[in-house]
Design an enzyme around this catalytic site. Structure first.
Site, PDB file in Angstrom:
ATOM      1  NE  ARG A 118      41.754  36.742  23.363  1.00  0.00           N
ATOM      2  CZ  ARG A 118      41.178  37.010  24.518  1.00  0.00           C
ATOM      3  NH1 ARG A 118      41.918  37.269  25.581  1.00  0.00           N
ATOM      4  NH2 ARG A 118      39.870  37.014  24.641  1.00  0.00           N
TER       5      ARG A 118
ATOM      6  CE  LYS B 171      49.864  36.450  26.913  1.00  0.00           C
ATOM      7  NZ  LYS B 171      48.892  37.530  26.638  1.00  0.00           N
TER       8      LYS B 171
ATOM      9  NE  ARG C  50      37.519  36.716  42.626  1.00  0.00           N
ATOM     10  CZ  ARG C  50      36.287  36.700  43.163  1.00  0.00           C
ATOM     11  NH1 ARG C  50      35.693  37.804  43.496  1.00  0.00           N
ATOM     12  NH2 ARG C  50      35.682  35.547  43.353  1.00  0.00           N
TER      13      ARG C  50
END
Length: 320
Positions: free
Chosen positions: A120, A185, A316
């Site tokens: 992406r 991931k 965060r």
């Protein structure tokens, strides 16, 4: 001599002498030697041992088109107009995008490696030979822009379902369509389209999933990642079959019911809900509070709830 045929012969990880290979393919020892040299183009290291011959240490788990097709349900198989398996392409998504005028319901492309894999937002997708899954599916979707709402999220759900069918649990979805396991991931999805904005779309959904990628293979990746072989020992052909089964089935459901039918399932796997997040490097900051009925991300900010339809999200204080 065809280098990929040689790779197939050496994929068992055993030693094969040059004379044996020459006899099998009816070529000279010189032709064998030249073909072995070309294997570097695939990034495959061949070990040479005097008196024993050549081997690929550890072998290769090559894709088996027949095995993939035989694993599919009759309904899914009947919907596939085309299923192509390549040794290498520049990009499976690009290949389908360049040939979208084809007839039939679903067109699928998978490959051993991509020479110009894309993620992406223009990112490079690392695509080493016979290490991961690179799969694209092309199909037509009728309707205006609303017909696309939530499609990328549903594609992510399909990967989670496919992994679950293979016994791999614990996968989570990071909006809009990344699959993470244990804070790393595992897979990503790229949705591309073309068509008339008011009538129909030609859609390509690409999935990249790490299977046996080594630390060296992934040196250029700028975020934590994980390969499936840390979680389970699976053949790549079985993974592709499970993904195809899941993708076709879920797209058919999506065509009928839209994203609303999958919202609860997304929420069960939502990685960022309840976390402080940033969108597009701080353009929007706040607490993620789930997705709405069309799959847009909801963020509770200091000035109220903001709905985000597209963007790059980081959690965060950990950048992800």
């Amino acid at each position: 001599m065809d280098s990929f045929l040689l790779l197939q012969h050496l994929s068992d990880g055993k030693f094969h002498s040059g004379s044996e290979i020459g006899r099998l393919f009816s070529v000279s020892r010189t032709a064998v030697w030249k073909a072995l040299g070309k294997l570097e183009e695939f990034g495959v290291a061949v070990e040479s041992h005097k008196g024993k011959g050549y081997r690929i240490l550890g072998g290769l788990d090559l894709l088996d088109r027949s095995a993939i097709l035989s694993s599919l349900s009759a309904d899914v198989k009947a919907r596939i107009a085309e299923f192509l398996v390549f040794p290498a392409v520049d990009s499976t998504n690009k290949l389908l995008m360049d040939s979208m005028a084809r007839q039939g319901e679903y067109h699928l492309v998978t490959t051993e490696m991509q020479t110009a894999g894309r993620g992406r937002r223009g990112k490079v997708w690392v695509s080493p030979f016979a290490k991961n899954v690179y799969l694209s599916i092309g199909f037509e979707l009728h309707g205006g822009p609303e017909a696309l709402s939530g499609l990328s999220l549903v594609a992510g759900i399909s990967v989670v379902r496919a992994l679950g069918a293979l016994g791999v649990e614990g996968a989570q979805l990071k909006w809009p369509n990344d699959i993470w396991v244990d804070g790393r991931k595992l897979a990503g999805i790229l949705v591309e389209l073309q068509g008339e904005a008011t009538t129909s779309w030609q859609v390509v959904v690409g999935v990249g999933l790490n299977v046996k990628m080594s630390e060296r293979d992934g040196e250029g990746i700028d975020q934590p990642w994980v390969a499936l072989d840390e979680l389970a020992s699976l053949r790549r052909s079985d993974i592709v079959a499970s993904m195809v089964e899941s993708l076709v089935s879920i797209i058919e459901q999506f065509k009928r019911f839209g994203f609303s039918a999958f919202r609860e399932e997304w929420e069960r796997h939502d990685l960022i809900c309840g976390n402080d997040v940033q969108v597009n490097e701080g353009e929007i900051s706040g607490r993620a509070i789930g997705v709405d009925a069309v799959g847009a991300l909801k963020i509770d900010t200091s000035s109220g709830c903001v709905v985000v339809n597209a963007g790059e999200v980081s959690v965060r204080p950990n950048v992800s």
